[in-house]
Design a protein around this motif. Structure first.
Motif, PDB file in Angstrom:
ATOM      1  N   GLN A  58       0.908  -1.305   0.066  1.00 24.60           N
ATOM      2  CA  GLN A  58      -0.003   0.028  -0.007  1.00 24.60           C
ATOM      3  C   GLN A  58       0.759   1.204   0.129  1.00 24.60           C
ATOM      4  O   GLN A  58       0.708   1.970  -0.693  1.00 24.60           O
ATOM      5  N   GLU A  59       2.155   1.232   0.869  1.00 28.84           N
ATOM      6  CA  GLU A  59       2.848   2.320   1.067  1.00 28.84           C
ATOM      7  C   GLU A  59       3.504   2.555  -0.462  1.00 28.84           C
ATOM      8  O   GLU A  59       3.798   3.668  -0.950  1.00 28.84           O
ATOM      9  N   ASN A  60       4.079   1.406  -1.170  1.00 27.77           N
ATOM     10  CA  ASN A  60       4.587   1.590  -2.348  1.00 27.77           C
ATOM     11  C   ASN A  60       3.539   2.209  -3.412  1.00 27.77           C
ATOM     12  O   ASN A  60       4.168   2.941  -4.039  1.00 27.77           O
ATOM     13  N   SER A  61       2.401   1.690  -3.259  1.00 28.62           N
ATOM     14  CA  SER A  61       1.318   2.426  -4.163  1.00 28.62           C
ATOM     15  C   SER A  61       1.229   3.809  -4.159  1.00 28.62           C
ATOM     16  O   SER A  61       1.100   4.378  -5.195  1.00 28.62           O
ATOM     17  N   THR A  62       1.095   4.281  -2.946  1.00 26.81           N
ATOM     18  CA  THR A  62       1.027   5.418  -2.694  1.00 26.81           C
ATOM     19  C   THR A  62       2.028   6.385  -3.201  1.00 26.81           C
ATOM     20  O   THR A  62       1.924   7.342  -3.745  1.00 26.81           O
ATOM     21  N   ILE A  63       3.612   5.850  -2.955  1.00 25.80           N
ATOM     22  CA  ILE A  63       4.660   6.537  -3.278  1.00 25.80           C
ATOM     23  C   ILE A  63       4.384   6.664  -4.977  1.00 25.80           C
ATOM     24  O   ILE A  63       4.808   7.822  -5.631  1.00 25.80           O
ATOM     25  N   VAL A  70       2.645  14.190  -9.908  1.00 24.76           N
ATOM     26  CA  VAL A  70       3.675  15.133 -10.324  1.00 24.76           C
ATOM     27  C   VAL A  70       4.077  15.101 -11.834  1.00 24.76           C
ATOM     28  O   VAL A  70       4.215  16.072 -12.453  1.00 24.76           O
ATOM     29  N   ILE A  71       4.130  13.654 -12.422  1.00 24.84           N
ATOM     30  CA  ILE A  71       4.473  13.463 -13.784  1.00 24.84           C
ATOM     31  C   ILE A  71       3.487  13.895 -14.551  1.00 24.84           C
ATOM     32  O   ILE A  71       3.505  14.579 -15.609  1.00 24.84           O
ATOM     33  N   TYR A  72       2.267  13.841 -14.117  1.00 18.39           N
ATOM     34  CA  TYR A  72       0.903  14.220 -14.946  1.00 18.39           C
ATOM     35  C   TYR A  72       0.844  15.834 -14.834  1.00 18.39           C
ATOM     36  O   TYR A  72       0.342  16.270 -15.962  1.00 18.39           O
ATOM     37  N   GLN A  73       1.222  16.668 -13.930  1.00 20.84           N
ATOM     38  CA  GLN A  73       1.282  18.067 -14.047  1.00 20.84           C
ATOM     39  C   GLN A  73       2.527  18.496 -14.893  1.00 20.84           C
ATOM     40  O   GLN A  73       2.276  19.283 -15.817  1.00 20.84           O
ATOM     41  N   LEU A 151      -6.696   4.743  -2.782  1.00 17.52           N
ATOM     42  CA  LEU A 151      -5.470   5.188  -3.639  1.00 17.52           C
ATOM     43  C   LEU A 151      -5.814   6.482  -4.618  1.00 17.52           C
ATOM     44  O   LEU A 151      -5.038   7.005  -4.965  1.00 17.52           O
ATOM     45  N   THR A 152      -7.080   6.286  -5.250  1.00 14.73           N
ATOM     46  CA  THR A 152      -7.515   7.118  -6.122  1.00 14.73           C
ATOM     47  C   THR A 152      -7.795   8.547  -5.548  1.00 14.73           C
ATOM     48  O   THR A 152      -7.307   9.439  -6.364  1.00 14.73           O
ATOM     49  N   LYS A 153      -8.110   8.662  -4.343  1.00  9.72           N
ATOM     50  CA  LYS A 153      -8.148   9.925  -3.430  1.00  9.72           C
ATOM     51  C   LYS A 153      -6.815  10.642  -3.825  1.00  9.72           C
ATOM     52  O   LYS A 153      -6.728  11.973  -3.625  1.00  9.72           O
ATOM     53  N   ILE A 154      -5.802   9.998  -3.744  1.00 11.08           N
ATOM     54  CA  ILE A 154      -4.286  10.618  -3.955  1.00 11.08           C
ATOM     55  C   ILE A 154      -4.180  11.656  -5.043  1.00 11.08           C
ATOM     56  O   ILE A 154      -3.643  12.623  -4.683  1.00 11.08           O
ATOM     57  N   TYR A 155      -4.642  11.178  -6.177  1.00 11.21           N
ATOM     58  CA  TYR A 155      -4.430  11.811  -7.276  1.00 11.21           C
ATOM     59  C   TYR A 155      -5.589  12.864  -7.627  1.00 11.21           C
ATOM     60  O   TYR A 155      -5.275  13.654  -8.646  1.00 11.21           O
ATOM     61  N   LEU A 156      -6.829  12.649  -6.922  1.00  8.53           N
ATOM     62  CA  LEU A 156      -7.746  13.289  -7.530  1.00  8.53           C
ATOM     63  C   LEU A 156      -8.171  14.719  -6.403  1.00  8.53           C
ATOM     64  O   LEU A 156      -8.712  15.457  -6.733  1.00  8.53           O
ATOM     65  N   ASN A 157      -7.221  14.670  -5.190  1.00  9.43           N
ATOM     66  CA  ASN A 157      -7.586  15.779  -4.351  1.00  9.43           C
ATOM     67  C   ASN A 157      -6.688  16.904  -4.832  1.00  9.43           C
ATOM     68  O   ASN A 157      -5.375  16.807  -4.661  1.00  9.43           O
ATOM     69  N   ASN A 158      -7.243  17.969  -5.157  1.00  5.19           N
ATOM     70  CA  ASN A 158      -6.879  19.238  -5.690  1.00  5.19           C
ATOM     71  C   ASN A 158      -6.059  19.165  -6.700  1.00  5.19           C
ATOM     72  O   ASN A 158      -5.793  20.429  -7.368  1.00  5.19           O
ATOM     73  N   VAL A 159      -5.464  17.966  -7.027  1.00  4.44           N
ATOM     74  CA  VAL A 159      -4.726  17.967  -8.266  1.00  4.44           C
ATOM     75  C   VAL A 159      -5.527  18.515  -9.560  1.00  4.44           C
ATOM     76  O   VAL A 159      -4.669  19.369 -10.370  1.00  4.44           O
TER      77      VAL A 159
END
Length: 263
Positions: A58-63, A70-73, A151-159
């Motif tokens: 889970q931690e690896n997936s989060t990283i 970051v790459i997306y932006q 996990l999805t919330k990681i990149y949907l939150n404010n990004v």
């Protein structure tokens, strides 16, 4: 060959063909960029799973997803800054300028490609990556099936909102600068924040001389700093100045692109 309708207003038919043309011209770059990024992130996750015994799957997936956002932006800003790259070359500028489409249709096409379509493809790719990582972790590393929602919330939150504003800024840079658009736009943003920082310090010193010490709290991403118990209330407050800023820079982009059309 099918002729395009010559109407005075916005033509969806012309917009569709301009968008299709831009996608066809850049399809290899887009495919290699997005596909290569997802494969690279997956390989990075595999290596962390094999050698990073101190961390959970889970931690690896989060990283990996943090890197992905970051790459997306950054990748999106590079794409946006080059969306009108034809204008930078004397050999191709005439082809873009003489397209049977209005300035608004060309600008809207660039925005749809660099924000709407790019964001959809990037997030669908990241969601697919989450699924593949979860299945791989379950099969190869005997891990539990990961919580896809968390996990999805990681990149949907404010990004998405952060990218919305800065996408419009880099779109202005794509229309304004002539060559090295990404670097020039990024440097302009850097200078703006340096100027704002200096201005805040000066104002703080001036006010403190009259009213005592004053503490300024200023964030690079003010639209990400609201705290609210309701998700929709927080989103509404963020949109109150995310949308006006975006529309402002898109308006500047329109007039700059229109001026270059007649130059």
């Amino acid at each position: 060959m099918k002729s395009l309708p010559m109407t005075n207003g916005f033509s969806f038919e012309r917009f569709k063909w301009v968008t299709y043309r831009l996608l066809v011209i850049n399809k290899k770059e887009y495919a290699f960029g997005i596909g290569g990024t997802l494969i690279g992130l997956y390989a990075f996750w595999i290596l962390m799973g094999v050698f990073g015994s101190q961390q959970t799957l889970q931690e690896n997936s989060t990283i990996v997803l943090a890197f992905g956002t970051v790459i997306y932006q950054i990748g999106g800003y590079v794409l946006t800054a080059s969306i009108f790259s034809e204008l930078q070359s004397p050999g191709s500028a005439a082809q873009f300028l003489t397209l049977p489409a209005k300035t608004g249709e060309k600008l809207f096409s660039g925005w749809v490609i660099s924000y709407v379509l790019y964001t959809l493809v990037a997030f669908l790719g990241l969601s697919l990556l989450i699924l593949v990582m979860s299945l791989t972790g379950n099969l190869l590393f005997d891990g539990e099936f990961q919580n896809l929602y968390d996990l999805t919330k990681i990149y949907l939150n404010n990004v998405v909102l952060v990218y919305l504003v800065f996408n419009s800024i880099f779109l202005l840079g794509a229309a304004y600068f002539k060559g090295k658009n990404f670097l020039k736009t990024a440097f302009s943003i850097f200078l703006f924040f340096v100027f704002m920082g200096i201005l805040m310090i000066i104002l703080s010193n001036i006010i403190s001389n009259f009213a005592g010490p004053v503490m300024f709290s200023w964030s690079v991403y003010p639209f990400a700093s609201f705290e609210s118990s309701g998700i929709f209330k927080k989103l509404f407050l963020q949109l109150l100045y995310v949308l006006p800023l975006t529309l402002l820079f898109l308006t500047f982009s329109y007039f700059r692109l229109k001026n270059r059309q007649v130059a």
